[in-house]
Write a protein that holds these residues in place. Structure first.
Motif, PDB file in Angstrom:
ATOM      1  N   GLU A 123       0.802  -1.218   0.181  1.00 42.85           N
ATOM      2  CA  GLU A 123       0.021  -0.050   0.045  1.00 42.85           C
ATOM      3  C   GLU A 123       0.912   1.324  -0.192  1.00 42.85           C
ATOM      4  O   GLU A 123       2.015   1.515   0.702  1.00 42.85           O
ATOM      5  CB  GLU A 123      -0.917   0.129   1.294  1.00 42.85           C
TER       6      GLU A 123
ATOM      7  N   HIS B  14     -12.405  -9.754  -8.252  1.00 40.72           N
ATOM      8  CA  HIS B  14     -13.287  -9.285  -7.106  1.00 40.72           C
ATOM      9  C   HIS B  14     -14.659  -8.877  -7.599  1.00 40.72           C
ATOM     10  O   HIS B  14     -15.492  -8.892  -6.870  1.00 40.72           O
ATOM     11  CB  HIS B  14     -12.715  -7.918  -6.623  1.00 40.72           C
ATOM     12  N   PRO B  40     -17.118  -5.321  -2.204  1.00 37.38           N
ATOM     13  CA  PRO B  40     -16.504  -4.611  -1.057  1.00 37.38           C
ATOM     14  C   PRO B  40     -14.944  -4.534  -1.436  1.00 37.38           C
ATOM     15  O   PRO B  40     -14.164  -3.631  -1.213  1.00 37.38           O
ATOM     16  CB  PRO B  40     -16.590  -5.263   0.443  1.00 37.38           C
ATOM     17  N   ASP B  41     -14.625  -5.872  -1.982  1.00 33.69           N
ATOM     18  CA  ASP B  41     -12.891  -5.921  -2.356  1.00 33.69           C
ATOM     19  C   ASP B  41     -12.409  -4.770  -3.341  1.00 33.69           C
ATOM     20  O   ASP B  41     -11.241  -4.249  -3.042  1.00 33.69           O
ATOM     21  CB  ASP B  41     -12.703  -7.122  -2.764  1.00 33.69           C
ATOM     22  N   ARG B  44     -11.969  -1.807  -1.282  1.00 37.03           N
ATOM     23  CA  ARG B  44     -10.687  -1.468  -0.612  1.00 37.03           C
ATOM     24  C   ARG B  44      -9.546  -1.153  -1.546  1.00 37.03           C
ATOM     25  O   ARG B  44      -8.435  -0.609  -1.147  1.00 37.03           O
ATOM     26  CB  ARG B  44     -10.325  -2.872   0.153  1.00 37.03           C
ATOM     27  N   SER B  45      -9.782  -1.630  -2.911  1.00 32.63           N
ATOM     28  CA  SER B  45      -8.838  -1.340  -3.830  1.00 32.63           C
ATOM     29  C   SER B  45      -8.502   0.235  -4.310  1.00 32.63           C
ATOM     30  O   SER B  45      -7.474   0.858  -4.501  1.00 32.63           O
ATOM     31  CB  SER B  45      -8.851  -2.082  -5.096  1.00 32.63           C
ATOM     32  N   TYR B  47     -10.164   2.643  -2.750  1.00 29.97           N
ATOM     33  CA  TYR B  47     -10.583   4.036  -1.944  1.00 29.97           C
ATOM     34  C   TYR B  47      -9.451   3.943  -0.869  1.00 29.97           C
ATOM     35  O   TYR B  47      -8.779   2.765  -0.525  1.00 29.97           O
ATOM     36  CB  TYR B  47     -11.822   3.901  -1.107  1.00 29.97           C
ATOM     37  N   SER B  48      -9.095   5.112  -0.579  1.00 23.28           N
ATOM     38  CA  SER B  48      -8.056   5.270   0.467  1.00 23.28           C
ATOM     39  C   SER B  48      -8.602   4.967   1.684  1.00 23.28           C
ATOM     40  O   SER B  48      -9.630   4.879   2.037  1.00 23.28           O
ATOM     41  CB  SER B  48      -7.215   6.601   0.353  1.00 23.28           C
ATOM     42  N   SER B  49      -7.573   4.689   2.481  1.00 24.46           N
ATOM     43  CA  SER B  49      -8.109   4.472   4.405  1.00 24.46           C
ATOM     44  C   SER B  49      -9.072   5.680   4.452  1.00 24.46           C
ATOM     45  O   SER B  49      -9.902   5.759   5.507  1.00 24.46           O
ATOM     46  CB  SER B  49      -6.992   4.281   5.178  1.00 24.46           C
ATOM     47  N   ARG B  54      -9.015   6.877  -4.603  1.00 29.38           N
ATOM     48  CA  ARG B  54      -7.119   6.685  -4.565  1.00 29.38           C
ATOM     49  C   ARG B  54      -6.564   7.798  -5.297  1.00 29.38           C
ATOM     50  O   ARG B  54      -7.496   7.891  -6.376  1.00 29.38           O
ATOM     51  CB  ARG B  54      -6.791   5.474  -4.452  1.00 29.38           C
TER      52      ARG B  54
END
Lengths: 138, 470
Positions: A123, B14, B40-41, B44-45, B47-49, B54
């Motif tokens: 990441e 995904h 959802p996977d 996660r790829s 979007y940033s936390s 992203r």
């Protein structure tokens, strides 16, 4: 963990790197079932000098990706060259890397592609990990 | 709205092996939310936390980047195809870490959300070429240097003259006679020692322009003549470099960003140059000293927008500033499909001879008489009529002994005050207006007309240094 790639795909990416030297080349690693079976040349669209930077137009990537999908293939990663620089990711490479792609970097010295190395990043480009290149026939 | 969302093949694992997902959504944001809810996977790829898309993931609706529409709020219509695709980039150039000195120097930039460390890094890694280190180029260079643009190329082959100093505030009295780019390099690197100035003491022409321009990311057009302006435009079109343009005359300035992707170029606006000599330069028509300061700063702000990839640069718009009446306006500009440089069927595929294209013939014409030759004729007692075509207030500052004054604008109406049997030498300040005057006289039947090449400036330089030049 290794990157499985056909001899031809690897050779094609390396000759691409030599063809555009002293600029950086870039292209897509086309894969089927975890094996890279083709190197697809893409135009380096970086707006400035291309000797040390590359950019792939997202629309071009999207188009190539759909064309591969229609043939049951997909883009597993990206290759690019480092003219007169080592085949290791720069900080810029890492900052711009995506964790879901594999990256092959080809070092070209005086116009000759001397080595290709494969990388995967975590990441945010953290913890780059080198992958062994496992060359397959043909 | 029934739309199709296309995801990169790398996400197929995904998305049940699908790379096209059919959804009902009214905006891009709704479409992405539905995609992520279903897979959802993928979320996660992409979007940033922090829950934001992203960096370097682009969204296109029917091949148009939503950043140039309303971003994630862009509305969707039935049948729209939404493409989610990464912008892949990299390169061998190692980025230097930010020094503590940089944090201090750029702190007022770093705290602007649109700039931040990432933006400041982009500025540092940018290479900007400024063509012309004069009225526009010097303020643009000063602000870009201070802003931390890492490499600035300055093209100019002139030396500093006293008449530059009322507007080119980078130069001082002590610099008169020195090459502009050398003075500018020293001054700008003292403004900001963290950057590099490339002094390019050359005349930009068809033989070198592509090589020079290709070394930079963005070009600032600070030229004062049409051949170079068309040259810069065409080189930028051919090399896909944004051309940040401005021009000035007396109290009025204009600016735009040409040659950007999908935007018009200078030739879309002005396919052909005006006839030689019709549009006066600043040297000929004058310019308010503060005006280029404003327009050069406008150019610098455009460059910063372009490098940061933020805001709305003047692509497809022409900014007009009138300093006398204190107005700013913007006009829409369209990309011309028939443009010979950037249109659908471009005919300009390489650089051409811009002097000839603009009707500026280098060297002497048959009309021309040099100051030395005129001096010899006068000294030998030849009978000549000296005709000055400047304005009366200019004539008051200086004129040749015995010169007859008829301003160019009145010449056609007053030709009867001249005799076709006389040999007439037309003069003005720099030779531009007098060329037109001589052409006009020839057109109406005068046969013995000459033009003082280089005007009174050349006369003062070559013959009479005591003449009060302005």
């Amino acid at each position: 963990m290794g990157l499985r790639i056909t001899e031809r795909a690897l050779a094609d990416s390396m000759s691409h790197a030599e063809d555009v030297y002293p600029e950086e080349c870039c292209g897509l690693l086309a894969a089927r079932g975890g094996h890279v079976v083709g190197a697809i040349r893409v135009v380096n669209s970086h707006a400035g000098p291309k000797e040390d930077r590359y950019y792939i137009d997202p629309l071009v990537l999207g188009e190539e990706d759909r064309a591969l999908a229609s043939r049951g293939l997909g883009v597993a990663g990206i290759y690019h060259s480092h003219p007169d620089s080592p085949a290791a990711p720069s900080r810029f490479d890492l900052d711009r890397s995506f964790p879901w792609y594999l990256y092959v970097i080809i070092s070209v010295v005086n116009g000759r592609a001397v080595v290709a190395r494969a990388w995967k990043t975590g990441e945010g480009g953290d913890a780059p990990e080198e992958m062994e290149i496992l060359v397959e026939a043909p | 709205m029934s739309i199709t969302l296309i995801v990169p093949t790398v996400f197929r694992r995904h998305t049940d092996d699908q790379n096209e997902v059919h959804l009902e959504a009214g905006t891009v944001k709704e479409a992405l939310d539905l995609l992520v809810a279903r897979y959802p996977d993928v979320g996660r790829s992409i979007y940033s936390s922090a829950g934001r898309l992203r960096n370097f993931i682009n969204v296109y609706v029917n091949e148009e980047d939503v950043r140039y529409a309303d971003g994630e709020e862009t509305r969707l219509e039935d049948g729209d195809r939404v493409l989610l695709v990464p912008a892949v980039a990299g390169g061998s150039l190692e980025e230097q870490p930010f020094s503590p000195e940089s944090f201090a120097r750029y702190s007022r930039h770093l705290i602007i959300p649109e700039v931040g460390v990432e933006g400041q890094r982009r500025l540092r890694d940018a290479k900007v070429l400024i063509v012309g280190a004069g009225g526009l180029g010097t303020p643009a260079a000063t602000y870009l240097a201070a802003a931390g643009v890492g490499k600035i190329g300055l093209v100019d082959f002139d030396r500093v003259e006293r008449s530059n100093l009322h507007r080119q505030v980078l130069y001082s009295e002590a610099d008169i006679g020195r090459p502009k780019v050398q003075v500018a390099k020293r001054r700008l690197e003292s403004v900001n020692p963290l950057i590099t100035i490339d002094p390019l003491e050359v005349r930009l022409d068809s033989s070198n322009a592509l090589e020079v321009v290709s070394q930079y990311d963005v070009v600032v057009d600070g030229t004062d003549n049409f051949p170079t302006r068309y040259l810069v435009n065409d080189a930028c079109v051919l090399l896909h470099r944004p051309n940040v343009y401005a021009s000035i005359f007396r109290f009025e300035g204009q600016a735009s960003v040409f040659c950007a992707k999908d935007g018009p170029c200078y030739r879309c606006l002005y396919p052909e140059p005006p006839p030689a000599g019709v549009v006066p330069s600043c040297a000929e028509g004058g310019v308010l000293g503060v005006l280029p300061g404003i327009m050069g700063a406008v150019q610098a702000s455009q460059v910063v927008n372009i490098i940061l990839g933020k805001g709305t640069p003047l692509i497809g718009r022409l900014l007009l500033f009138d300093s006398l009446h204190s107005t700013f306006e913007t006009l829409r500009l369209r990309k011309a499909p028939e443009c010979p440089a950037c249109g659908e069927n471009p005919t300009i595929r390489g650089l051409i001879d811009y002097e000839a294209f603009c009707g500026v013939e280098p060297g002497a014409t048959e009309f021309d008489i040099s100051p030395d030759e005129l001096k010899r004729k006068l000294d030998s007692g030849e009978r000549l009529v000296l005709l000055d075509v400047r304005e009366p207030f200019e004539y008051e500052i200086c004129h040749l002994p015995g010169a007859k004054l008829i301003p160019l604008g009145e010449l056609r109406a007053r030709v009867n005050q001249l005799d076709t049997s006389d040999e007439i030498v037309v003069n003005c300040l720099s030779g531009v207006r007098s060329t037109q005057g001589a052409a006009l006289l020839t057109e109406v039947g005068f046969r013995k007309v000459r033009n003082l090449a280089g005007g009174l400036r050349a006369w003062a330089n070559d013959v009479d240094p005591t003449l009060q030049i302005y």
